[in-house]
Design a protein around this motif. Structure first.
Motif, PDB file in Angstrom:
ATOM      1  N   TRP A 137       0.793  -1.228   0.000  1.00 56.57           N
ATOM      2  CA  TRP A 137       0.000   0.000   0.000  1.00 56.57           C
ATOM      3  C   TRP A 137       0.831   1.286   0.000  1.00 56.57           C
ATOM      4  O   TRP A 137       0.289   2.382   0.177  1.00 56.57           O
ATOM      5  CB  TRP A 137      -0.951  -0.057   1.214  1.00 56.57           C
ATOM      6  CG  TRP A 137      -1.998   1.000   1.243  1.00 56.57           C
ATOM      7  CD1 TRP A 137      -2.190   1.916   2.243  1.00 56.57           C
ATOM      8  CD2 TRP A 137      -3.003   1.288   0.253  1.00 56.57           C
ATOM      9  NE1 TRP A 137      -3.240   2.738   1.941  1.00 56.57           N
ATOM     10  CE2 TRP A 137      -3.764   2.374   0.717  1.00 56.57           C
ATOM     11  CE3 TRP A 137      -3.308   0.724  -0.983  1.00 56.57           C
ATOM     12  CZ2 TRP A 137      -4.820   2.909  -0.005  1.00 56.57           C
ATOM     13  CZ3 TRP A 137      -4.365   1.262  -1.708  1.00 56.57           C
ATOM     14  CH2 TRP A 137      -5.105   2.332  -1.220  1.00 56.57           C
ATOM     15  N   ALA A 141      -1.039   4.748  -0.380  1.00 61.00           N
ATOM     16  CA  ALA A 141      -1.035   5.724   0.713  1.00 61.00           C
ATOM     17  C   ALA A 141      -0.496   7.061   0.214  1.00 61.00           C
ATOM     18  O   ALA A 141      -1.039   8.127   0.524  1.00 61.00           O
ATOM     19  CB  ALA A 141      -0.181   5.203   1.872  1.00 61.00           C
ATOM     20  N   LYS A 142       0.563   7.012  -0.594  1.00 64.62           N
ATOM     21  CA  LYS A 142       1.166   8.250  -1.116  1.00 64.62           C
ATOM     22  C   LYS A 142       0.145   9.032  -1.945  1.00 64.62           C
ATOM     23  O   LYS A 142       0.078  10.252  -1.877  1.00 64.62           O
ATOM     24  CB  LYS A 142       2.380   7.877  -1.970  1.00 64.62           C
ATOM     25  CG  LYS A 142       3.141   9.059  -2.521  1.00 64.62           C
ATOM     26  CD  LYS A 142       4.288   8.564  -3.390  1.00 64.62           C
ATOM     27  CE  LYS A 142       4.957   9.708  -4.134  1.00 64.62           C
ATOM     28  NZ  LYS A 142       5.828   9.190  -5.196  1.00 64.62           N
ATOM     29  N   GLU A 143      -0.664   8.301  -2.705  1.00 64.33           N
ATOM     30  CA  GLU A 143      -1.668   8.963  -3.558  1.00 64.33           C
ATOM     31  C   GLU A 143      -2.968   9.229  -2.812  1.00 64.33           C
ATOM     32  O   GLU A 143      -3.946   9.681  -3.399  1.00 64.33           O
ATOM     33  CB  GLU A 143      -1.964   8.075  -4.780  1.00 64.33           C
ATOM     34  CG  GLU A 143      -0.791   7.936  -5.725  1.00 64.33           C
ATOM     35  CD  GLU A 143      -1.012   6.805  -6.731  1.00 64.33           C
ATOM     36  OE1 GLU A 143      -2.105   6.719  -7.304  1.00 64.33           O
ATOM     37  OE2 GLU A 143      -0.084   6.002  -6.901  1.00 64.33           O
ATOM     38  N   LYS A 144      -2.972   8.938  -1.523  1.00 67.33           N
ATOM     39  CA  LYS A 144      -4.150   9.166  -0.661  1.00 67.33           C
ATOM     40  C   LYS A 144      -5.403   8.491  -1.238  1.00 67.33           C
ATOM     41  O   LYS A 144      -6.487   9.060  -1.288  1.00 67.33           O
ATOM     42  CB  LYS A 144      -4.395  10.660  -0.451  1.00 67.33           C
ATOM     43  CG  LYS A 144      -3.241  11.379   0.213  1.00 67.33           C
ATOM     44  CD  LYS A 144      -3.676  12.735   0.728  1.00 67.33           C
ATOM     45  CE  LYS A 144      -2.671  13.436   1.602  1.00 67.33           C
ATOM     46  NZ  LYS A 144      -1.264  13.093   1.495  1.00 67.33           N
ATOM     47  N   GLU A 145      -5.229   7.251  -1.697  1.00 66.58           N
ATOM     48  CA  GLU A 145      -6.363   6.533  -2.279  1.00 66.58           C
ATOM     49  C   GLU A 145      -7.208   5.878  -1.193  1.00 66.58           C
ATOM     50  O   GLU A 145      -6.774   5.730  -0.062  1.00 66.58           O
ATOM     51  CB  GLU A 145      -5.837   5.458  -3.245  1.00 66.58           C
ATOM     52  CG  GLU A 145      -5.345   6.066  -4.546  1.00 66.58           C
ATOM     53  CD  GLU A 145      -4.565   5.079  -5.388  1.00 66.58           C
ATOM     54  OE1 GLU A 145      -4.150   4.044  -4.851  1.00 66.58           O
ATOM     55  OE2 GLU A 145      -4.373   5.374  -6.571  1.00 66.58           O
ATOM     56  N   SER A 146      -8.409   5.473  -1.593  1.00 61.62           N
ATOM     57  CA  SER A 146      -9.252   4.702  -0.676  1.00 61.62           C
ATOM     58  C   SER A 146      -8.882   3.231  -0.815  1.00 61.62           C
ATOM     59  O   SER A 146      -8.920   2.678  -1.922  1.00 61.62           O
ATOM     60  CB  SER A 146     -10.727   4.914  -1.043  1.00 61.62           C
ATOM     61  OG  SER A 146     -11.463   3.748  -0.765  1.00 61.62           O
ATOM     62  N   GLN A 150      -9.609   0.849  -4.066  1.00 59.78           N
ATOM     63  CA  GLN A 150      -8.450   0.387  -4.816  1.00 59.78           C
ATOM     64  C   GLN A 150      -8.317  -1.141  -4.783  1.00 59.78           C
ATOM     65  O   GLN A 150      -8.061  -1.774  -5.796  1.00 59.78           O
ATOM     66  CB  GLN A 150      -7.209   1.055  -4.212  1.00 59.78           C
ATOM     67  CG  GLN A 150      -6.129   1.353  -5.220  1.00 59.78           C
ATOM     68  CD  GLN A 150      -6.606   2.246  -6.353  1.00 59.78           C
ATOM     69  OE1 GLN A 150      -7.481   3.098  -6.168  1.00 59.78           O
ATOM     70  NE2 GLN A 150      -6.046   2.033  -7.530  1.00 59.78           N
ATOM     71  N   GLU A 175      -2.453  -3.543   3.702  1.00 60.67           N
ATOM     72  CA  GLU A 175      -2.781  -2.123   3.841  1.00 60.67           C
ATOM     73  C   GLU A 175      -2.472  -1.630   5.248  1.00 60.67           C
ATOM     74  O   GLU A 175      -2.718  -0.475   5.567  1.00 60.67           O
ATOM     75  CB  GLU A 175      -4.256  -1.935   3.430  1.00 60.67           C
ATOM     76  CG  GLU A 175      -4.778  -0.551   3.401  1.00 60.67           C
ATOM     77  CD  GLU A 175      -5.371  -0.128   4.737  1.00 60.67           C
ATOM     78  OE1 GLU A 175      -5.729   1.043   4.860  1.00 60.67           O
ATOM     79  OE2 GLU A 175      -5.450  -0.958   5.668  1.00 60.67           O
ATOM     80  N   SER A 178      -4.507   0.746   8.169  1.00 61.67           N
ATOM     81  CA  SER A 178      -4.669   2.197   8.287  1.00 61.67           C
ATOM     82  C   SER A 178      -6.091   2.668   7.977  1.00 61.67           C
ATOM     83  O   SER A 178      -6.522   3.693   8.490  1.00 61.67           O
ATOM     84  CB  SER A 178      -3.660   2.919   7.385  1.00 61.67           C
ATOM     85  OG  SER A 178      -3.826   2.517   6.050  1.00 61.67           O
ATOM     86  N   GLN A 179      -6.818   1.933   7.136  1.00 60.38           N
ATOM     87  CA  GLN A 179      -8.210   2.324   6.835  1.00 60.38           C
ATOM     88  C   GLN A 179      -9.180   1.218   7.261  1.00 60.38           C
ATOM     89  O   GLN A 179     -10.150   0.923   6.557  1.00 60.38           O
ATOM     90  CB  GLN A 179      -8.367   2.619   5.339  1.00 60.38           C
ATOM     91  CG  GLN A 179      -7.546   3.813   4.866  1.00 60.38           C
ATOM     92  CD  GLN A 179      -7.699   4.055   3.366  1.00 60.38           C
ATOM     93  OE1 GLN A 179      -8.708   3.728   2.761  1.00 60.38           O
ATOM     94  NE2 GLN A 179      -6.684   4.641   2.761  1.00 60.38           N
TER      95      GLN A 179
END
Ligand code: GLA
Length: 486
Positions: A137, A141-146, A150, A175, A178-179
């Motif tokens: 991830w 994470a860098k691209e602040k994706e969901s 994803q 992942e 984190s989410q």
């Protein structure tokens, strides 16, 4: 169950290392014990693609292994692993960049992720012969994706690649919790079986052959192991086919004592977490190896319900009794974890494990010894773990009416509350049942096909509150739902 290259080899992984580890796994009895995946983690690819977007592999790192093979073809190593009767795993990232942009050692590399090439890469992995992919991830994470969005795309791309190649690619979601992946990862994108990481890395890799001061000073502590276990406790999201991943194991690595190994093995087994050993398998001590192969411990791990344990008592701070409901009625696995600096004496209150009176039998799993008395105080040395297998009689459960597509208003009073569902699923396919609770939990429960009208059973843990079960498909019929208050 298997081996992963990251903890002990980080990004210096290459064909020779993987061959030696796979051979060790096949020769040291671990394969017979059920360890089957050999997973190549980050470092196998440095982000280069050709004009058609195909991954370019370094021919020196992954040369031909036998005559007729081409240097720089990952099929070589997948074939080597398969010829040992094992399964092969590989690694990528859900984002455009991967974790190589934060290297553990050496230069950094960009574009080591699969975003924009999902189908192309998964199809390539399958064509090379891989059976498993860990999808990290760092780029996501860098691209602040969901993560939910994803990884659903990842799962769909895997399904399409499976259709094209006719082979199965097992998805391991990484992942790091984190989410809250335990809410969305079970059954992501309709994939019926998955594992998802619940926390950050158990340790930064300890690469014995890297002489840099950074690697030389890395030592594993008990806290590393306990923190990963705690981050991974999401019992309501886990059941047959859907597992919280507490991270790759560090059994026998620098800093680990035999007692720490017992704690590590005991907790991962109790949690039915993936047992992906990250150690150098050519250097395991006989003690570590025998723990990893302990058949009774592995039977707890492989219990068909695959549930996590419930903490039922903490008689003194740091002395914890964990109980895992098992598929056989009245059976529990129990771990008494002593996190303190002094030895502890613990007398178990069997009622807190949902049992009527004292159990019929009580067995020490580590040394395969039966206790004659079940009302004794058990003694656990400082920083150690006692693993027990217990057979007794369940307290009478509450039962809910069967033969309907929704079972509403299930009362889970002792949270997490153990429930046992008997069903028939004649569809020939896995059926996913939605579980919704007033606690906010929404997850899936996989019901494997049953032969004809035979009854199958699944276990699950409901959070405290009121829960509803709804069946998206009419092909599964509920025979019985029993809810056990401990
Ligand atoms: C992340 C993952 C690890 C490992 C490394 C590789 O940190 O969590 O398990 O794959 O990336 O860089």
């Amino acid at each position: 169950m298997g081996w992963n290259s990251w903890n002990s080899f980080a990004n210096i992984v290459n064909s020779q290392i993987v061959q030696r580890q796979a051979q060790a796994l096949a020769a040291n009895g671990m394969k017979e014990a059920g360890y089957e995946y050999v997973v190549i983690d980050e470092g196998w690819w440095l982000g280069e693609r050709d004009a058609a977007g195909n991954i370019v592999v370094n021919p020196k790192q992954w040369p031909a292994i036998k005559p007729g093979q081409r240097d720089g073809d990952m099929a070589n190593i997948a074939d080597f692993i398969h010829r040992l009767g094992l399964k092969a795993g590989i690694y990528t990232d859900a984002g455009r960049d991967g974790c190589s942009m934060y290297p553990d050692s050496g230069p950094k590399y960009m574009h080591t992720g699969s975003e924009g090439h999902y189908e192309q890469d998964f199809e390539q992995f399958l064509k090379w012969g891989f059976d498993y992919v860990k999808v990290d991830w760092c780029g996501g994470a860098k691209e602040k994706e969901s993560g939910a969005v994803q990884y659903a795309q990842v799962a769909r791309a895997i399904q399409r690649a499976e259709k094209v190649t006719g082979r199965r690619l097992f998805l391991s979601i990484c992942e790091w919790g984190s989410q809250n992946p335990w809410f969305w990862a079970p059954g992501v994108g309709g994939i019926e079986s998955t594992i998802w990481r619940t926390g950050g890395d158990i340790i930064p890799p300890v690469v014995e052959s890297l002489p840099d001061p950074e690697h030389a000073k890395r030592v594993i502590t008990l806290k590393n192991v306990l923190d990963s276990f705690e981050a991974g406790m999401h019992p309501e999201a886990q059941h047959t086919g859907y597992y919280n991943d507490l991270d790759m194991m560090v059994m026998g690595m620098r800093g680990m004592t035999d007692a720490m190994d017992r704690i590590h093995m005991g907790l991962w087994v109790m949690a039915s977490a993936p047992l992906m050993v990250g150690s150098d398998l050519t250097r395991l001590s006989p003690e570590t190896l025998s723990l990893l192969k302990n058949g009774e411990a592995l039977a707890i791990h492989n219990d068909p319900f695959g549930l996590q344990p419930i903490k039922v008592a903490e008689p003194t701070p740091g002395v914890q009794v964990w109980a895992k409901p098992m598929a056989v009625a009245g059976r529990r696995a129990v771990a008494i974890l002593n996190r303190t600096d002094s030895s502890a004496q613990v007398k178990i209150d069997w009622g807190k494990l949902g049992l009527v009176g004292a159990p019929r039998s009580l067995r020490d799993v580590w040394d395969g010894r039966d206790f004659t008395a079940t009302d004794v105080a058990l003694s656990i040395p400082a920083h150690d773990l006692l693993l027990l297998s217990v057979d007794g009689e369940d307290k009478k459960p509450a039962e809910y009416p069967a033969n309907q597509s929704v079972i509403a208003g299930i009362q889970a009073t002792s949270g997490p509350t153990f429930a046992r569902l008997e069903y028939a699923n004649t569809s020939g396919q896995v059926v996913v049942v939605r579980v919704k609770s007033t606690s906010g939990l929404s997850t899936g429960l996989a019901l494997h096909p049953t032969a004809g009208l035979d009854t199958g059973a699944a276990g699950f843990l409901l959070p405290r509150g009121t829960a509803d079960l709804s069946f998206e498909s009419q092909t599964a019929t509920v025979r019985k739902l029993a809810v056990f208050s401990w």
